[in-house]
Design a protein around this motif. Sequence first.
Motif, PDB file in Angstrom:
ATOM      1  N   ALA A 253      -1.649  17.316  16.713  1.00 59.34           N
ATOM      2  CA  ALA A 253      -1.048  16.710  17.898  1.00 59.34           C
ATOM      3  C   ALA A 253      -1.664  15.345  18.200  1.00 59.34           C
ATOM      4  CB  ALA A 253      -1.205  17.635  19.098  1.00 59.34           C
ATOM      5  N   ALA A 254      -2.932  15.166  17.840  1.00 57.53           N
ATOM      6  CA  ALA A 254      -3.621  13.904  18.116  1.00 57.53           C
ATOM      7  C   ALA A 254      -3.270  12.813  17.112  1.00 57.53           C
ATOM      8  CB  ALA A 254      -5.128  14.131  18.123  1.00 57.53           C
ATOM      9  N   ARG A 255      -2.672  13.200  15.992  1.00 61.20           N
ATOM     10  CA  ARG A 255      -2.316  12.218  14.963  1.00 61.20           C
ATOM     11  C   ARG A 255      -1.190  11.324  15.427  1.00 61.20           C
ATOM     12  NH1 ARG A 255      -1.288  15.690   9.813  1.00 61.20           N
ATOM     13  NH2 ARG A 255      -3.268  16.713   9.966  1.00 61.20           N
ATOM     14  N   PRO A 256      -1.267  10.044  15.095  1.00 61.55           N
ATOM     15  CA  PRO A 256      -0.144   9.178  15.442  1.00 61.55           C
ATOM     16  C   PRO A 256       1.081   9.543  14.606  1.00 61.55           C
ATOM     17  CG  PRO A 256      -1.728   7.991  14.095  1.00 61.55           C
ATOM     18  CD  PRO A 256      -2.322   9.341  14.394  1.00 61.55           C
ATOM     19  N   ALA A 257       2.234   9.428  15.211  1.00 64.88           N
ATOM     20  CA  ALA A 257       3.464   9.729  14.487  1.00 64.88           C
ATOM     21  C   ALA A 257       3.709   8.656  13.435  1.00 64.88           C
ATOM     22  CB  ALA A 257       4.638   9.772  15.462  1.00 64.88           C
ATOM     23  N   ALA A 258       4.027   9.089  12.249  1.00 60.86           N
ATOM     24  CA  ALA A 258       4.320   8.156  11.159  1.00 60.86           C
ATOM     25  C   ALA A 258       5.831   7.955  11.112  1.00 60.86           C
ATOM     26  CB  ALA A 258       3.764   8.684   9.837  1.00 60.86           C
ATOM     27  N   GLY A 259       6.331   7.208  12.083  1.00 60.50           N
ATOM     28  CA  GLY A 259       7.771   7.012  12.229  1.00 60.50           C
ATOM     29  C   GLY A 259       8.421   6.249  11.092  1.00 60.50           C
ATOM     30  N   ASN A 260       7.655   5.470  10.377  1.00 54.53           N
ATOM     31  CA  ASN A 260       8.215   4.722   9.260  1.00 54.53           C
ATOM     32  C   ASN A 260       7.975   5.412   7.929  1.00 54.53           C
ATOM     33  OD1 ASN A 260       9.286   2.624  10.778  1.00 54.53           O
ATOM     34  ND2 ASN A 260       7.357   1.524  10.831  1.00 54.53           N
ATOM     35  N   SER A 261       7.526   6.633   7.994  1.00 51.31           N
ATOM     36  CA  SER A 261       7.238   7.390   6.774  1.00 51.31           C
ATOM     37  C   SER A 261       8.472   7.455   5.888  1.00 51.31           C
ATOM     38  CB  SER A 261       6.791   8.805   7.136  1.00 51.31           C
ATOM     39  OG  SER A 261       6.549   9.551   5.973  1.00 51.31           O
ATOM     40  N   GLY A 262       8.289   7.087   4.620  1.00 53.69           N
ATOM     41  CA  GLY A 262       9.385   7.143   3.659  1.00 53.69           C
ATOM     42  C   GLY A 262      10.281   5.920   3.648  1.00 53.69           C
ATOM     43  N   LYS A 263      10.131   5.057   4.620  1.00 53.98           N
ATOM     44  CA  LYS A 263      10.964   3.848   4.663  1.00 53.98           C
ATOM     45  C   LYS A 263      10.376   2.797   3.727  1.00 53.98           C
ATOM     46  CE  LYS A 263      12.546   4.562   9.378  1.00 53.98           C
ATOM     47  NZ  LYS A 263      12.524   4.037  10.748  1.00 53.98           N
ATOM     48  N   PRO A 264      11.224   1.964   3.157  1.00 56.69           N
ATOM     49  CA  PRO A 264      10.704   0.911   2.268  1.00 56.69           C
ATOM     50  C   PRO A 264       9.916  -0.130   3.067  1.00 56.69           C
ATOM     51  CG  PRO A 264      13.069   0.676   2.560  1.00 56.69           C
ATOM     52  CD  PRO A 264      12.677   1.954   3.248  1.00 56.69           C
ATOM     53  N   TRP A 265       8.992  -0.773   2.372  1.00 65.67           N
ATOM     54  CA  TRP A 265       8.183  -1.823   2.974  1.00 65.67           C
ATOM     55  C   TRP A 265       8.901  -3.162   2.808  1.00 65.67           C
ATOM     56  CZ3 TRP A 265       3.113  -1.447   5.039  1.00 65.67           C
ATOM     57  CH2 TRP A 265       2.563  -0.174   5.008  1.00 65.67           C
ATOM     58  N   ALA A 266       9.070  -3.880   3.890  1.00 67.16           N
ATOM     59  CA  ALA A 266       9.634  -5.231   3.829  1.00 67.16           C
ATOM     60  C   ALA A 266       8.507  -6.218   3.517  1.00 67.16           C
ATOM     61  CB  ALA A 266      10.273  -5.589   5.172  1.00 67.16           C
ATOM     62  N   LYS A 267       8.860  -7.345   2.942  1.00 62.06           N
ATOM     63  CA  LYS A 267       7.856  -8.360   2.607  1.00 62.06           C
ATOM     64  C   LYS A 267       7.101  -8.793   3.861  1.00 62.06           C
ATOM     65  CE  LYS A 267       7.042 -12.873   0.548  1.00 62.06           C
ATOM     66  NZ  LYS A 267       5.703 -12.799   0.984  1.00 62.06           N
ATOM     67  N   GLU A 268       7.805  -8.928   4.967  1.00 62.62           N
ATOM     68  CA  GLU A 268       7.167  -9.344   6.216  1.00 62.62           C
ATOM     69  C   GLU A 268       6.140  -8.310   6.679  1.00 62.62           C
ATOM     70  OE1 GLU A 268      10.611  -9.098   5.930  1.00 62.62           O
ATOM     71  OE2 GLU A 268      10.823 -11.209   5.400  1.00 62.62           O
ATOM     72  N   GLU A 269       6.481  -7.032   6.507  1.00 58.75           N
ATOM     73  CA  GLU A 269       5.531  -5.983   6.900  1.00 58.75           C
ATOM     74  C   GLU A 269       4.307  -5.998   5.988  1.00 58.75           C
ATOM     75  OE1 GLU A 269       5.242  -1.261   8.073  1.00 58.75           O
ATOM     76  OE2 GLU A 269       6.997  -1.945   6.969  1.00 58.75           O
ATOM     77  N   ASP A 270       4.537  -6.213   4.687  1.00 50.55           N
ATOM     78  CA  ASP A 270       3.413  -6.350   3.749  1.00 50.55           C
ATOM     79  C   ASP A 270       2.505  -7.491   4.176  1.00 50.55           C
ATOM     80  OD1 ASP A 270       3.963  -4.261   1.971  1.00 50.55           O
ATOM     81  OD2 ASP A 270       5.190  -5.525   0.657  1.00 50.55           O
TER      82      ASP A 270
END
Length: 138
Positions: A58-75
């Motif tokens: 429950a204390a873990r942050p939600a990994a809402g972007n899990s499985g989504k591709p990484w954009a160059k800007e996010e990298d």
Amino acid sequence: MDQDKALSILQALSAGTDPFTGEPLPAASTYQHPDVVRALYQAVRALEMAVAAQKRHAARPAAGNSGKPWAKEEDDRLVAAFDKGNTIDDLAVAHARSRLAIEARLARFGRVPMPAGVRAIASVPAREPVRAQYSART
């Protein structure tokens, strides 16, 4: 019945007391048999571990972007933030991804060693060698 109440009852029984009155159980009670007491202790430990695991989850942050591709800007944001000194845990929260995903992505850019058990993918060239300061910020 919630887990806290169940745990309280099992702890009282394993201690040899009536969970509702607090009085000692009679010596001839089934709950006083050594095998039953051992079984109750095991049940208490198992329930304590389950409750602790739930709290950690429950204390873990939600990994809402899990499985989504990484954009160059996010990298670019990830690498820049890491280079500025942000910790892996802070980056995981900021990018809504798991700690392992952040470590693997940073490893692809040569910032940290590849996490154990993660297959390296050579599609992203390393920009700089792995930094020795990594261990100080994990």
